[in-house]
Write an enzyme that holds these catalytic residues in place. Sequence first.
Site, short mmCIF file in Angstrom:
data_model
loop_
_atom_site.label_atom_id
_atom_site.label_comp_id
_atom_site.label_asym_id
_atom_site.label_seq_id
_atom_site.Cartn_x
_atom_site.Cartn_y
_atom_site.Cartn_z
N CYS A 155 -3.34 -4.25 -8.11
CA CYS A 155 -3.06 -2.94 -8.35
C CYS A 155 -3.32 -2.31 -9.75
CB CYS A 155 -1.47 -2.66 -7.96
SG CYS A 155 -0.25 -3.48 -9.15
N SER A 174 0.57 -1.19 0.07
CA SER A 174 0.03 0.29 0.12
C SER A 174 0.93 1.31 -0.12
CB SER A 174 -0.86 0.06 1.13
OG SER A 174 -0.13 -0.23 2.36
N GLU A 209 -8.48 4.02 -3.18
CA GLU A 209 -8.37 2.54 -3.41
C GLU A 209 -9.08 1.72 -2.70
OE1 GLU A 209 -4.61 0.70 -2.63
OE2 GLU A 209 -4.74 -0.43 -4.61
P1 NAD Z 1 0.44 -3.59 2.79
O1 NAD Z 1 0.98 -2.39 2.63
O2 NAD Z 1 -0.43 -3.60 4.06
O3 NAD Z 1 1.54 -4.82 3.11
C1 NAD Z 1 2.70 -4.97 2.32
C2 NAD Z 1 3.91 -5.39 3.33
O4 NAD Z 1 4.19 -4.49 4.11
C3 NAD Z 1 3.59 -6.74 3.99
O5 NAD Z 1 4.65 -7.63 3.65
C4 NAD Z 1 3.28 -6.20 5.26
O6 NAD Z 1 3.56 -7.17 6.12
C5 NAD Z 1 4.20 -4.99 5.54
N1 NAD Z 1 3.41 -3.97 6.35
C6 NAD Z 1 2.28 -3.90 6.38
N2 NAD Z 1 1.95 -2.65 7.41
C7 NAD Z 1 3.24 -2.19 7.46
C8 NAD Z 1 3.69 -1.18 8.66
N3 NAD Z 1 2.89 -0.32 9.22
N4 NAD Z 1 5.24 -0.99 8.61
C9 NAD Z 1 6.08 -1.84 7.99
N5 NAD Z 1 5.53 -2.82 7.07
C10 NAD Z 1 4.19 -3.02 7.10
O7 NAD Z 1 0.05 -4.23 1.37
P2 NAD Z 1 -1.07 -5.39 1.07
O8 NAD Z 1 -2.52 -5.10 1.88
O9 NAD Z 1 -0.54 -6.65 1.51
O10 NAD Z 1 -1.21 -5.15 -0.29
C11 NAD Z 1 -2.15 -4.33 -1.12
C12 NAD Z 1 -1.77 -3.34 -1.46
O11 NAD Z 1 -0.41 -3.42 -2.29
C13 NAD Z 1 -2.75 -2.47 -2.37
O12 NAD Z 1 -2.56 -0.94 -1.86
C14 NAD Z 1 -2.24 -2.73 -3.74
O13 NAD Z 1 -2.32 -1.74 -4.73
C15 NAD Z 1 -0.48 -2.56 -3.44
N6 NAD Z 1 0.10 -3.44 -4.49
C16 NAD Z 1 0.76 -2.52 -5.38
C17 NAD Z 1 1.36 -3.16 -6.47
C18 NAD Z 1 2.34 -2.32 -7.51
O14 NAD Z 1 2.87 -2.82 -8.10
N7 NAD Z 1 2.18 -0.86 -7.46
C19 NAD Z 1 1.29 -4.44 -6.66
C20 NAD Z 1 0.61 -5.30 -5.83
C21 NAD Z 1 -0.04 -4.76 -4.69
#
Ligand code: NAD
Length: 485
Positions: A282, A227, A376
């Site tokens: 995404c 995210s 989103e």
């Molecule tokens: P997320 O940001 O919640 O988690 C991603 C990673 O970050 C995980 O491994 C998680 O353990 C870690 N994380 C979560 N909160 C954290 C914090 N506060 N501090 C440090 N690390 C933390 O994302 P998600 O829910 O797993 O995935 C969905 C999101 O990913 C959506 O916003 C989507 O658009 C995005 N995404 C983007 C792409 C791209 O190419 N731009 C591709 C795939 C997914």
Amino acid sequence: MKYEKVKNYYNGEFVESVSTESLDVVSPLDGNLLSQVPMSTVDELNAAVESAKNAFDAWSKTPIKERVQVFFRYRALLERDLDELTKLVSEENGKTYDEAKAEVEKSIELTEFACSMPQLVSGEILEVSKGVECRTEHFPLGVVASIVPFNFPLMVPNWTMPNALVLGNTMIMKPSELVPLSVQKMAELLKEAGLPDGVFNVINGGKEIVEGICAHREIEAVSFVGSTHVAKLVYQQATHNLKRCIALGGAKNHLFVLPDANPSMTATNVTASMSGCAGQRCMAASAMLAIGNVDSIINQICVEAKKVIPGKNLGAVISKAAKERIENYITEAERGGAKILVDGRNAVVEGKENGTYVGATVIDFVTPEMSVAKEEIFGPVISIMRTENLDEALKIENANPYGNAASVFTQSGGAARYIMEHASAGMIGVNIGVPVPREPFSFGGWNESRFGANDITGKSSIEFWTKLKKTTTKWNAEAGVNWMS
Ligand code: NAD
């Protein structure tokens, strides 16, 4: 519990975490408990980094043509285990079998690209003045890290791992705690493919491990996909600690639909884009800009959306919390005066009552200030905004802080060209709902969808995973000495 507790992987061994804290891994398809994932400690991260550091010298000195042999074998193993991997991805993420299969197939394609690296990184050489040559060579960075999200448990890890490793780095991967099983399987396959111990390592956990990665002195580069909120934190922390970083964030992808668009092609593409992987991509279509009168196309989108059946050709969303969040967005839009043309709220799949399903949802007469227009949603929901002309539509798209993808549906080359030029997004589709650039082209958005200079896949990733050495040589005395030599 269907599978044993998830283990960490370093020094080529699967190791049970010492942490007493763990989370349940639940299948969104039916709510069944699959496994448990440890919230590992920073000491365990340190042990994994030590493992990667020890492996770096020998791996980086192995000629690239030998390194890729491991990945030819890894590719064959992905193919051998395609059905097993597909089922695992579907089980832990909730996507349909076909969608999960596409994810494994894409992982194979990504590996094939990595296998072509020797052809791409041969460097350059030029006689820059009489008898004097300059040459460039790509060198690996050292220990690198990859932090990945829940929505592609296998594909996103394969965006980074094969390229980074083939280029001579060693890696620490931090899977999403919601879907840690596919990465564990990936480690097993790499071991079977003959990857030397310590070259690839996995540490399970959450925020503490991510912060530990960003702060670790021995980690040279951090790639993050997730995210925008977390992407910003990771980018700030990693670069503050003088690491190279690429951090991909969330998205709000706009589709521009013009009255001259091919109705059936547009309707099927828009529906597939917004509902595929239950909208948890995404690259998913999230906002549709209806330019002029496109009522008949909207009607056809509704017909298509009703053919998307939860539990059949529509998978589950990741969790109860996600289902609640998505349904709240729909309710809020309705309260704000938008019209719900197809309503996916309260979807239940018979026999899978504990699954977390949201049906495909089409919302019309959304206004740009509504949260469904701006944020989103990450669910199978499309918000339609009516506009008079292309410029009005572009103004809405340009004002959105994200910038992953945008698509235009039209038969007019001029209109398509105008959107290609003016949409503020890194990946553009013309009559394509999910404009993912396939290898060798690279993947990466703009604005708040990506922080950092490079793209994460394809040729652009070579610059991220390597550093360039420039060597100037002169062997013959007759080359002489002047200001250029
Ligand atoms: P997320 O940001 O919640 O988690 C991603 C990673 O970050 C995980 O491994 C998680 O353990 C870690 N994380 C979560 N909160 C954290 C914090 N506060 N501090 C440090 N690390 C933390 O994302 P998600 O829910 O797993 O995935 C969905 C999101 O990913 C959506 O916003 C989507 O658009 C995005 N995404 C983007 C792409 C791209 O190419 N731009 C591709 C795939 C997914």
